[in-house]
Structure formats: C-alpha cells, structure tokens
Design a protein around this motif. Structure first.
Motif, PDB file in Angstrom:
ATOM      1  N   VAL A 122      44.918  32.458  42.531  1.00  0.00           N
ATOM      2  CA  VAL A 122      43.956  31.860  41.571  1.00  0.00           C
ATOM      3  C   VAL A 122      43.492  32.671  40.777  1.00  0.00           C
ATOM      4  N   GLY A 123      43.268  34.072  40.984  1.00  0.00           N
ATOM      5  CA  GLY A 123      42.675  34.778  40.235  1.00  0.00           C
ATOM      6  C   GLY A 123      42.885  36.360  40.746  1.00  0.00           C
ATOM      7  N   SER A 124      42.294  37.446  40.313  1.00  0.00           N
ATOM      8  CA  SER A 124      42.372  38.582  40.689  1.00  0.00           C
ATOM      9  C   SER A 124      41.711  38.816  42.148  1.00  0.00           C
ATOM     10  N   SER A 125      40.471  38.133  42.385  1.00  0.00           N
ATOM     11  CA  SER A 125      40.048  38.176  43.429  1.00  0.00           C
ATOM     12  C   SER A 125      40.872  37.978  44.714  1.00  0.00           C
ATOM     13  N   GLU A 126      41.633  36.700  44.630  1.00  0.00           N
ATOM     14  CA  GLU A 126      42.623  36.488  45.433  1.00  0.00           C
ATOM     15  C   GLU A 126      43.598  37.611  45.767  1.00  0.00           C
ATOM     16  N   TYR A 162      33.116  49.519  40.976  1.00  0.00           N
ATOM     17  CA  TYR A 162      34.111  48.564  41.445  1.00  0.00           C
ATOM     18  C   TYR A 162      33.728  46.834  41.013  1.00  0.00           C
ATOM     19  N   GLN A 163      34.603  46.077  41.226  1.00  0.00           N
ATOM     20  CA  GLN A 163      34.095  44.706  40.860  1.00  0.00           C
ATOM     21  C   GLN A 163      34.001  44.031  42.178  1.00  0.00           C
ATOM     22  N   ILE A 164      32.888  42.939  42.115  1.00  0.00           N
ATOM     23  CA  ILE A 164      32.513  42.495  43.528  1.00  0.00           C
ATOM     24  C   ILE A 164      33.384  41.785  44.432  1.00  0.00           C
ATOM     25  N   CYS A 165      34.780  41.796  44.122  1.00  0.00           N
ATOM     26  CA  CYS A 165      35.877  41.046  44.831  1.00  0.00           C
ATOM     27  C   CYS A 165      36.013  42.024  45.950  1.00  0.00           C
ATOM     28  N   TRP A 166      35.850  43.258  45.602  1.00  0.00           N
ATOM     29  CA  TRP A 166      36.152  44.442  46.675  1.00  0.00           C
ATOM     30  C   TRP A 166      35.026  44.415  47.885  1.00  0.00           C
ATOM     31  N   GLY A 207      42.436  52.084  42.348  1.00  0.00           N
ATOM     32  CA  GLY A 207      42.165  52.495  41.056  1.00  0.00           C
ATOM     33  C   GLY A 207      41.951  51.152  39.954  1.00  0.00           C
ATOM     34  N   ILE A 208      41.103  51.268  39.361  1.00  0.00           N
ATOM     35  CA  ILE A 208      40.762  50.250  38.361  1.00  0.00           C
ATOM     36  C   ILE A 208      41.220  50.624  36.802  1.00  0.00           C
ATOM     37  N   LEU A 209      42.076  49.718  36.362  1.00  0.00           N
ATOM     38  CA  LEU A 209      42.551  49.837  35.075  1.00  0.00           C
ATOM     39  C   LEU A 209      41.638  48.831  34.188  1.00  0.00           C
ATOM     40  N   THR A 211      37.258  49.196  34.124  1.00  0.00           N
ATOM     41  CA  THR A 211      36.133  48.616  34.974  1.00  0.00           C
ATOM     42  C   THR A 211      35.463  47.656  34.272  1.00  0.00           C
ATOM     43  N   THR A 212      35.064  46.836  34.935  1.00  0.00           N
ATOM     44  CA  THR A 212      34.134  45.663  34.778  1.00  0.00           C
ATOM     45  C   THR A 212      32.860  46.005  33.769  1.00  0.00           C
ATOM     46  N   TYR A 213      32.338  47.513  34.186  1.00  0.00           N
ATOM     47  CA  TYR A 213      31.002  47.569  33.556  1.00  0.00           C
ATOM     48  C   TYR A 213      31.308  48.174  32.070  1.00  0.00           C
ATOM     49  N   VAL A 243      46.289  49.371  42.228  1.00  0.00           N
ATOM     50  CA  VAL A 243      45.565  49.127  41.189  1.00  0.00           C
ATOM     51  C   VAL A 243      45.045  47.773  40.769  1.00  0.00           C
ATOM     52  N   ASP A 244      43.891  47.755  40.572  1.00  0.00           N
ATOM     53  CA  ASP A 244      43.056  46.626  40.188  1.00  0.00           C
ATOM     54  C   ASP A 244      43.217  46.636  38.640  1.00  0.00           C
ATOM     55  N   ALA A 245      44.018  45.979  38.123  1.00  0.00           N
ATOM     56  CA  ALA A 245      44.443  45.790  36.605  1.00  0.00           C
ATOM     57  C   ALA A 245      43.982  44.364  36.086  1.00  0.00           C
ATOM     58  N   ALA A 246      43.014  43.794  36.775  1.00  0.00           N
ATOM     59  CA  ALA A 246      42.455  42.443  36.315  1.00  0.00           C
ATOM     60  C   ALA A 246      42.558  42.415  35.059  1.00  0.00           C
ATOM     61  N   SER A 247      41.971  43.442  34.140  1.00  0.00           N
ATOM     62  CA  SER A 247      41.929  43.313  32.727  1.00  0.00           C
ATOM     63  C   SER A 247      43.013  43.973  31.876  1.00  0.00           C
ATOM     64  N   GLY A 248      43.313  45.112  32.481  1.00  0.00           N
ATOM     65  CA  GLY A 248      44.339  45.981  31.681  1.00  0.00           C
ATOM     66  C   GLY A 248      45.790  45.708  32.107  1.00  0.00           C
ATOM     67  N   ALA A 273      46.561  41.468  38.602  1.00  0.00           N
ATOM     68  CA  ALA A 273      45.918  41.251  37.278  1.00  0.00           C
ATOM     69  C   ALA A 273      45.377  39.825  37.282  1.00  0.00           C
ATOM     70  N   SER A 274      44.767  39.773  36.423  1.00  0.00           N
ATOM     71  CA  SER A 274      44.193  38.192  36.114  1.00  0.00           C
ATOM     72  C   SER A 274      44.915  37.715  34.802  1.00  0.00           C
ATOM     73  N   GLY A 275      45.482  36.589  35.216  1.00  0.00           N
ATOM     74  CA  GLY A 275      46.370  35.991  34.038  1.00  0.00           C
ATOM     75  C   GLY A 275      45.501  35.274  33.203  1.00  0.00           C
ATOM     76  N   HIS A 276      44.187  35.083  33.537  1.00  0.00           N
ATOM     77  CA  HIS A 276      43.172  34.341  32.659  1.00  0.00           C
ATOM     78  C   HIS A 276      42.388  35.339  31.981  1.00  0.00           C
ATOM     79  N   LYS A 277      42.452  36.670  32.163  1.00  0.00           N
ATOM     80  CA  LYS A 277      41.825  37.479  31.305  1.00  0.00           C
ATOM     81  C   LYS A 277      43.049  38.110  30.096  1.00  0.00           C
ATOM     82  N   TYR A 278      43.660  39.122  29.901  1.00  0.00           N
ATOM     83  CA  TYR A 278      44.233  39.446  28.690  1.00  0.00           C
ATOM     84  C   TYR A 278      45.672  38.952  28.964  1.00  0.00           C
TER      85      TYR A 278
HETATM   86  C1  LIG Z   1      37.419  40.119  36.931  1.00  0.00           C
HETATM   87  C2  LIG Z   1      37.733  41.269  37.835  1.00  0.00           C
HETATM   88  C3  LIG Z   1      38.076  40.868  39.031  1.00  0.00           C
HETATM   89  C4  LIG Z   1      38.072  39.365  39.541  1.00  0.00           C
HETATM   90  O1  LIG Z   1      38.865  38.739  38.852  1.00  0.00           O
HETATM   91  P1  LIG Z   1      38.934  37.305  38.992  1.00  0.00           P
HETATM   92  O2  LIG Z   1      40.340  36.796  38.286  1.00  0.00           O
HETATM   93  O3  LIG Z   1      37.900  36.804  38.023  1.00  0.00           O
HETATM   94  O4  LIG Z   1      39.310  36.883  40.296  1.00  0.00           O
HETATM   95  C5  LIG Z   1      38.414  41.974  39.599  1.00  0.00           C
HETATM   96  N1  LIG Z   1      38.425  43.261  39.376  1.00  0.00           N
HETATM   97  C6  LIG Z   1      38.223  43.604  38.133  1.00  0.00           C
HETATM   98  C7  LIG Z   1      38.259  45.154  37.936  1.00  0.00           C
HETATM   99  C8  LIG Z   1      37.999  42.724  36.935  1.00  0.00           C
HETATM  100  O5  LIG Z   1      37.375  43.089  36.039  1.00  0.00           O
END
Ligand SMILES: *Cc1c(COP(=O)(O)O)cnc(C)c1O
Length: 469
Positions: A122-126, A162-166, A207-209, A211-213, A243-248, A273-278
């Motif tokens: 559903v997204g990077s969280s899952e 880190y992002q809240i999902c962790w 490792g985060i590709l 960071t959300t901040y 690698v949490d590459a949600a955005s990268g 990675a999140s398909g719904h980001k980049y």
């Molecule tokens: C957005 C983000 C997530 C969560 O992604 P969702 O697709 O919204 O669940 C996890 N990690 C990082 C680094 C993010 O930026």
C-alpha cells in the motif's frame, strides 16, 4: 451521460439544482440517513464538504503525488474494480505487478547471480513492515540454528531522523528501536557512531535514502563498508542493511545514477520505496524488493489458494484495488528512463531556484537546498533583521499562516532528537510544481515577509493599547 433528450437533461439538472429537495439534505454525521438521494446531489454535497481543503498542488508539505495525466486517470478509474490480490482472476494485472517489481529490481542493480523477490504494497510503511519482519525472522532462525534459545529482545538500529513507520514496526513486532542521535553536523545517520549501537541482538540497520525531515541522503556506501568489516569479524552474525528509499528509490537513480546506495552494495539486502512519492503515482502504492530469496524467510511467504490456483504472496494487506499498480506500470511505460530523468531534473532545478531565492533573502539559515531530495529546509536566523534594521518579530509559524492566505501550505516543525529546539520549514518540490509556479511561490513568500513587518507591529500596538485601557 448524454441522453440526446434535452428535456430529460433539464430534469436531471433540476434534480440537484438549488431548489431541489436533495439540496437541503442534512449530511449524515453519526448515523446513516433513512432516505436515499440522487447520485448527482450526493456528489455535489460531498464536493461542497471538501471545498475548504485547499489545492493539493499548492500543498508543499507532502511528498505524495498530486498530479497524474488524464490518460492515467482514465486507466485508473477503469481498473478500480480489479482486486490486486485476486491473481488468478486477473492474471494480467498480476503480470503488470511482477513487471514493476522486475523494473525496480533492475533499476536498483539486483545481482544477476541472485534471485530477487518483491511485491507491491500500500506504501512504504507496509513495505518497511515486511523488511523488518524478514530481518527479525532471519535473526531468530539463525540463532535457533546456533542453538541460542534465550529470550533476548531483538533490536533494530537507525538514525534518529527515521520516519514514524519504523516506530510502528518496533512496537507491533516487539523489537527495540535503537536510534543513533542526530546533531548539528549530522542531520542523518552518523556513520562513525552507528556501530556503538550494534550487538548480537541487532537484526539489521536501516539506511534512509532521503530523510523525511531534511531530505538528506544517508551515506549507505560508508555504512556498508563498516558492516562488511564487522561481518568479517563476526562470522556467526550477518548484519544486513535495509534501505528505506521511500522518496529516493524512484528519484535518485534517474537524477544521480552514479550515486551508490542500492544492491550494488554487498550488505544491502532489501530496498523499499513509495510509488506514490517520486514514482509519480497517486497515493496507495509502495514496493519492496529483496535482492535474493534467502533474505526473505519462507515462513513469510504464503501460497494463496485462489480460485483453484496457488500464488505466493508476502504482503500484509489482502484485498485492494489494482488501479495504483496499473498506474505505476503506466508511468514506467509512459516516461521511461528518459522521462523520469527529465521530470525529476526539472523538479530539482525548481528546488534549487527556490532554495537560492530563500537563502538570498538573508532571513534564513539553510539546512538543505535540494542536495539529496528536491527539498528545501531552513530555519529563521536568531538575529534576522529587515534591511532598514527593523528586527524580525515573527516566527516560522506566523510565516506559514501568512503563506496559507495565498494558498501555499508549508509545514513548520521541530527537527528530531537533540535538534528539537530547531524549528524549520520544509518545502517539498514535486513534478507538478513547475518553474513558473515556483517563481510565484517565491514572489508570495517575499510578499508575506514584507507584510509581516507591519502586520505584526500593528497587532502588537493594538495589544498594547488594549492593555493601557
Ligand atoms: C514517506 C516515508 C515513509 C512512509 O511511506 P508511505 O508510503 O507514506 O507509507 C517511510 N520512510 C520514509 C523515509 C518516508 O519518507
């Protein structure tokens, strides 16, 4: 729908006109209404409800896609009825999902001599949930094989950014979250300190590709080096990197193809990675790939018997619409490497332009100006003054509120951990923030700054006058 009958059309319009019975419907808030209303009226009433939410494209707080081409929208609405999990009923949809996994595994350089495996989520969280579970199960299985059956609590190491999902992962799966502090020199993972947090019960390092901040890339290549040394000295424990590459994940390979962060690194075993980001798809799709099946314990792969056939699944969710997966595949087909590179480079250019303009006002200390993700992150200087020497008496919350008057949504928040005194603005540039729109934003920002000079003082004088009375 056109009926070719003007009278009928007229009657239909009347049905949800201002004089219609339906227009007076009180919306159900705590229980369902007893009567039905017609479809057009229902749509109009709900559209009204959502009217004050602002324009999503002016919302520079979100990483999530706020624009897709009309062709993609059509395709999405035509495939909304398909259930992505129903792989035997919709084998061709399942095929498109697999093709997306293949494309990402290739983009992330999965080794030719290994068998990657992956899924949509559903997204990077899952996806992160799955990555964490795989690491936890592998750690446990390994210990069992070594005859260690104590009750030690496993831990997972990552930077404080880190992002809240962790945090959710660690609570849901009973894992200790060990965070490496951030400081003014290290806004993301401090690679020199990370090993201080590792022990026998460490299931892996994240490792985060991007960071959300602040949008900074963590130095995953340096992390891999350190872990390689560690693993050589600890043959019984194989530390791995997710690698949490949600955005990268679907940004960096196109904008900065020589930046090394993915499966090219020996100890990176999974990427999400999140398909719904980049990835440029509307919200509701994420991806995870393990570089080899051995990194995903068998217990986490389920064979779903569905309508007479058997398909492996590893996602947490079951039924959901396939339209986001179809839309992701549309983007891969439609844009190709060429399109993604062009679109993301343009976004980067816009971010650089906005960053330069903000820096040159002189009021702000920049934390990031599109280095890494196309994000601009800054705080108000403590000693900020206007050119004529007037001190700045407003803060970033005031500036956000002022910008909202022009429709722009810019979040004001505190950095994590030891930097929680640092209040920043974060501007996320996305593909639909064109250069011209970006220039309009800069114009409005400057207007707000100049308006705040007097707006605040007037307000203070009124307050003072009130007190004197
Ligand atoms: C957005 C983000 C997530 C969560 O992604 P969702 O697709 O919204 O669940 C996890 N990690 C990082 C680094 C993010 O930026």
């Amino acid at each position: 729908m056109y009926y070719g009958d003007k009278t009928k059309e007229k009657l239909q319009n009347m049905a949800f006109g201002y004089d219609s019975r339906e227009r007076g419907t009180i919306l159900p808030k705590t229980k369902i209404n007893s009567e039905s209303i017609n479809a057009q009226a229902a749509k109009a009433l709900i559209k009204n409800e959502l009217l004050d939410e602002g324009t999503s494209r002016l919302n520079l707080a979100t990483f999530c896609q706020t624009y897709m081409e009309p062709e993609a929208l059509e395709l999405m609405s035509e495939t909304m009825d398909k259930n992505a999990i129903d792989k035997s009923e919709y084998p061709q949809t399942a095929e498109l999902e697999m093709r997306c996994v293949n494309i990402l595994a290739d983009l992330w350089h999965s080794p030719k001599d290994m068998n990657f495996i992956g899924t949509s989520t559903v997204g990077s969280s899952e996806a992160c949930m799955l990555a964490g579970m795989a690491m936890k199960f592998r750690w446990r299985n390994k210990r069992k094989a070594q005859g260690i059956e104590d009750n030690s609590k496993p831990n997972l190491v990552m930077s404080e950014a880190y992002q809240i999902c962790w945090e959710k992962f660690c609570v849901y799966w009973d894992v200790e979250l060990r965070t490496v502090p951030v400081d003014k020199q290290h806004l993301c993972l401090n690679v020199d300190k990370v090993m201080d947090y590792v022990d026998d019960n460490t299931i892996g390092i994240v490792g985060i590709l991007g960071t959300t901040y602040t949008g900074d890339y963590e130095d995953i290549a340096a992390l891999d080096d350190i872990i390689e040394k560690y693993n050589r000295n600890h043959p019984n424990q194989e530390l791995v990197i997710h690698v949490d590459a949600a955005s990268g994940g679907i940004y960096t390979p196109f904008v900065d193809p020589y930046y090394v962060w993915d499966f090219k690194l020996k100890n990176v075993v999974s990427i999400s990675a999140s398909g719904h980001k980049y990835g440029l798809t509307f919200p509701g799709v994420g991806w995870i790939v393990w570089k080899d099946r051995k990194y995903l314990p068998e217990e986490l792969i389920f064979e779903v018997e569905y309508l007479g056939s058997s398909v492996p699944t590893m996602a947490i969710n079951f039924s959901r619409s396939a339209s986001q997966i179809v839309a992701q595949y549309y983007n891969f087909l439609r844009f190709g490497k060429e399109g993604y590179s062009l679109i993301h480079s343009r976004t980067q250019e816009v971010a650089l332009m906005i960053g330069d303009a903000i820096r040159s006002t002189g009021f702000f200390k920049m934390y990031n100006s599109a280095k890494g993700l196309p994000i601009i992150c800054y705080k108000l200087k403590d000693d900020a003054v206007y050119e004529d020497g007037t001190p700045v008496v407003w803060n970033l919350h005031d500036l956000s509120a002022r910008l909202l008057m022009y429709g722009w949504q810019i979040p004001t928040y505190a950095l994590p951990g030891a930097l929680s005194d640092e209040v920043v603005h974060r501007i996320v540039c996305r593909a639909d923030l064109t250069y011209n729109l970006g220039e309009n934003f800069v114009r409005d920002l400057k207007k707000c700054i100049s308006e705040l000079k007097t707006a605040r003082i007037l307000c203070d004088e009124e307050l003072l006058a009130g007190h004197k009375k």
